[in-house]
Design a protein around this motif. Structure first.
Motif, short mmCIF file in Angstrom:
data_model
loop_
_atom_site.label_atom_id
_atom_site.label_comp_id
_atom_site.label_asym_id
_atom_site.label_seq_id
_atom_site.Cartn_x
_atom_site.Cartn_y
_atom_site.Cartn_z
N GLY A 181 0.81 -1.21 0.00
CA GLY A 181 0.00 0.00 0.00
C GLY A 181 0.84 1.26 0.00
N ILE A 182 2.02 1.20 -0.63
CA ILE A 182 2.93 2.34 -0.66
C ILE A 182 2.24 3.58 -1.22
CG2 ILE A 182 3.90 1.65 -2.90
CD1 ILE A 182 6.61 2.71 -1.95
N ALA A 183 1.42 3.40 -2.22
CA ALA A 183 0.64 4.47 -2.87
C ALA A 183 -0.18 3.79 -3.95
CB ALA A 183 1.56 5.52 -3.49
N PRO A 184 -1.26 4.43 -4.40
CA PRO A 184 -1.95 3.85 -5.55
C PRO A 184 -0.98 3.75 -6.73
CG PRO A 184 -3.25 5.63 -4.58
CD PRO A 184 -1.90 5.65 -3.93
N ILE A 185 -1.01 2.64 -7.41
CA ILE A 185 -0.17 2.45 -8.59
C ILE A 185 -1.10 2.38 -9.79
CG2 ILE A 185 1.57 1.04 -9.74
CD1 ILE A 185 2.26 -0.15 -6.96
N HIS A 186 -0.97 3.37 -10.66
CA HIS A 186 -1.76 3.43 -11.88
C HIS A 186 -0.86 3.05 -13.04
CE1 HIS A 186 -4.68 5.40 -9.41
NE2 HIS A 186 -3.91 6.46 -9.22
N ALA A 187 -1.48 2.81 -14.21
CA ALA A 187 -0.66 2.39 -15.34
C ALA A 187 -1.19 2.96 -16.65
CB ALA A 187 -0.62 0.87 -15.43
N LEU A 188 -0.23 3.15 -17.55
CA LEU A 188 -0.52 3.39 -18.95
C LEU A 188 -0.09 2.13 -19.68
CD1 LEU A 188 1.07 6.97 -19.41
CD2 LEU A 188 -1.31 6.42 -18.95
N ASN A 189 -1.04 1.45 -20.31
CA ASN A 189 -0.70 0.25 -21.09
C ASN A 189 -0.36 0.71 -22.50
OD1 ASN A 189 -2.32 -2.39 -22.70
ND2 ASN A 189 -0.45 -2.62 -21.53
N TYR A 190 0.92 0.62 -22.82
CA TYR A 190 1.50 1.25 -24.01
C TYR A 190 1.45 0.35 -25.24
CZ TYR A 190 5.12 3.53 -26.84
OH TYR A 190 5.81 4.14 -27.85
N LYS A 191 0.73 0.79 -26.27
CA LYS A 191 0.70 0.13 -27.58
C LYS A 191 0.59 -1.38 -27.46
CE LYS A 191 3.16 3.56 -30.32
NZ LYS A 191 4.25 3.76 -31.28
N ASP A 192 -0.43 -1.83 -26.77
CA ASP A 192 -0.59 -3.25 -26.48
C ASP A 192 -1.94 -3.73 -26.96
OD1 ASP A 192 0.24 -5.67 -25.41
OD2 ASP A 192 0.42 -4.92 -23.37
N GLN A 193 -2.04 -5.01 -27.22
CA GLN A 193 -3.33 -5.62 -27.52
C GLN A 193 -4.03 -5.91 -26.19
OE1 GLN A 193 -4.68 -6.08 -30.55
NE2 GLN A 193 -2.87 -5.02 -31.35
N PRO A 194 -5.28 -5.50 -26.03
CA PRO A 194 -5.97 -5.70 -24.75
C PRO A 194 -5.95 -7.15 -24.27
CG PRO A 194 -7.27 -4.27 -26.15
CD PRO A 194 -6.12 -4.77 -26.99
N ARG A 195 -6.17 -8.09 -25.14
CA ARG A 195 -6.19 -9.51 -24.72
C ARG A 195 -4.81 -9.96 -24.22
NH1 ARG A 195 -6.03 -9.45 -30.07
NH2 ARG A 195 -4.48 -10.71 -31.15
#
Length: 186
Positions: free
Chosen positions: A93-107
């Protein structure tokens, strides 16, 4: 004078190369340090298993609490290397970790997260990579520390290690949580 021109050019090139060898390639300067995160709003990653699957936008970084933003892709080998550490930080729980999923196929991304664990509070699907470019991303993975107002305080290029977390990330987050300006510079 013309006879010495090759020697002068050689010396100038040699000095340039010598200076370049003293630089750390992981320390890529970012024009965004100390500035607000770019305006963006990304959709959620399709097929993600979390029931509260939500996208990511600039307003999600302006909650009053610091957060991390990790740029990752399922096809990225260094992302796989750092992923257990991100899972550990999420459990702590250090901090919320968000992400940008870069140029990827969703599946591919959802399969990857199902296999390795999903430490992310929110993931924005950056299918064309434009938002990552606005963040100044050169490649994946990259991780940013963002304060509660949405200002970027730190950028880490490459896979995170325990050393990076203990010497940069954790001290910055601890300072922010204590309400003081961080002494750590990125």
């Amino acid at each position: 004078m013309m006879r010495f021109l090759p020697l002068i050019v050689f010396i100038v090139i040699g000095i340039g190369l010598a200076v370049g060898l003293t630089l750390n390639p992981r320390e890529i300067p970012s024009a965004l340090i100390g500035k607000p995160a770019p305006d963006f709003a990304l959709p959620a990653l399709e097929g993600r298993a979390k029931t509260d699957n939500q996208g990511l936008s600039k307003t999600d970084l302006q909650t009053g609490q610091p957060s991390l933003v990790n740029v990752f892709a399922s096809w990225c080998l260094p992302c796989r290397v750092e992923h257990p550490l991100l899972n550990q930080l999420a459990r702590e729980g250090i901090a919320p970790i968000h992400a940008l999923n870069y140029k990827d196929q969703p599946r591919d991304a959802t399969r990857w997260l199902n296999e390795l664990g999903d430490p992310f509070s929110r993931i924005g699907a950056d299918k064309d990579g434009r938002v990552s470019i606005d963040w100044g991303v050169y490649g994946v993975p990259e991780t940013f520390v963002v304060d509660g107002k949405g200002e970027i305080l730190c950028r880490h290029v490459g896979a995170l290690t325990e050393h990076d977390v203990e010497t940069k990330i954790r001290p910055i987050l601890n300072d922010l949580k204590a309400g003081r300006e961080s002494r750590v510079k990125c």
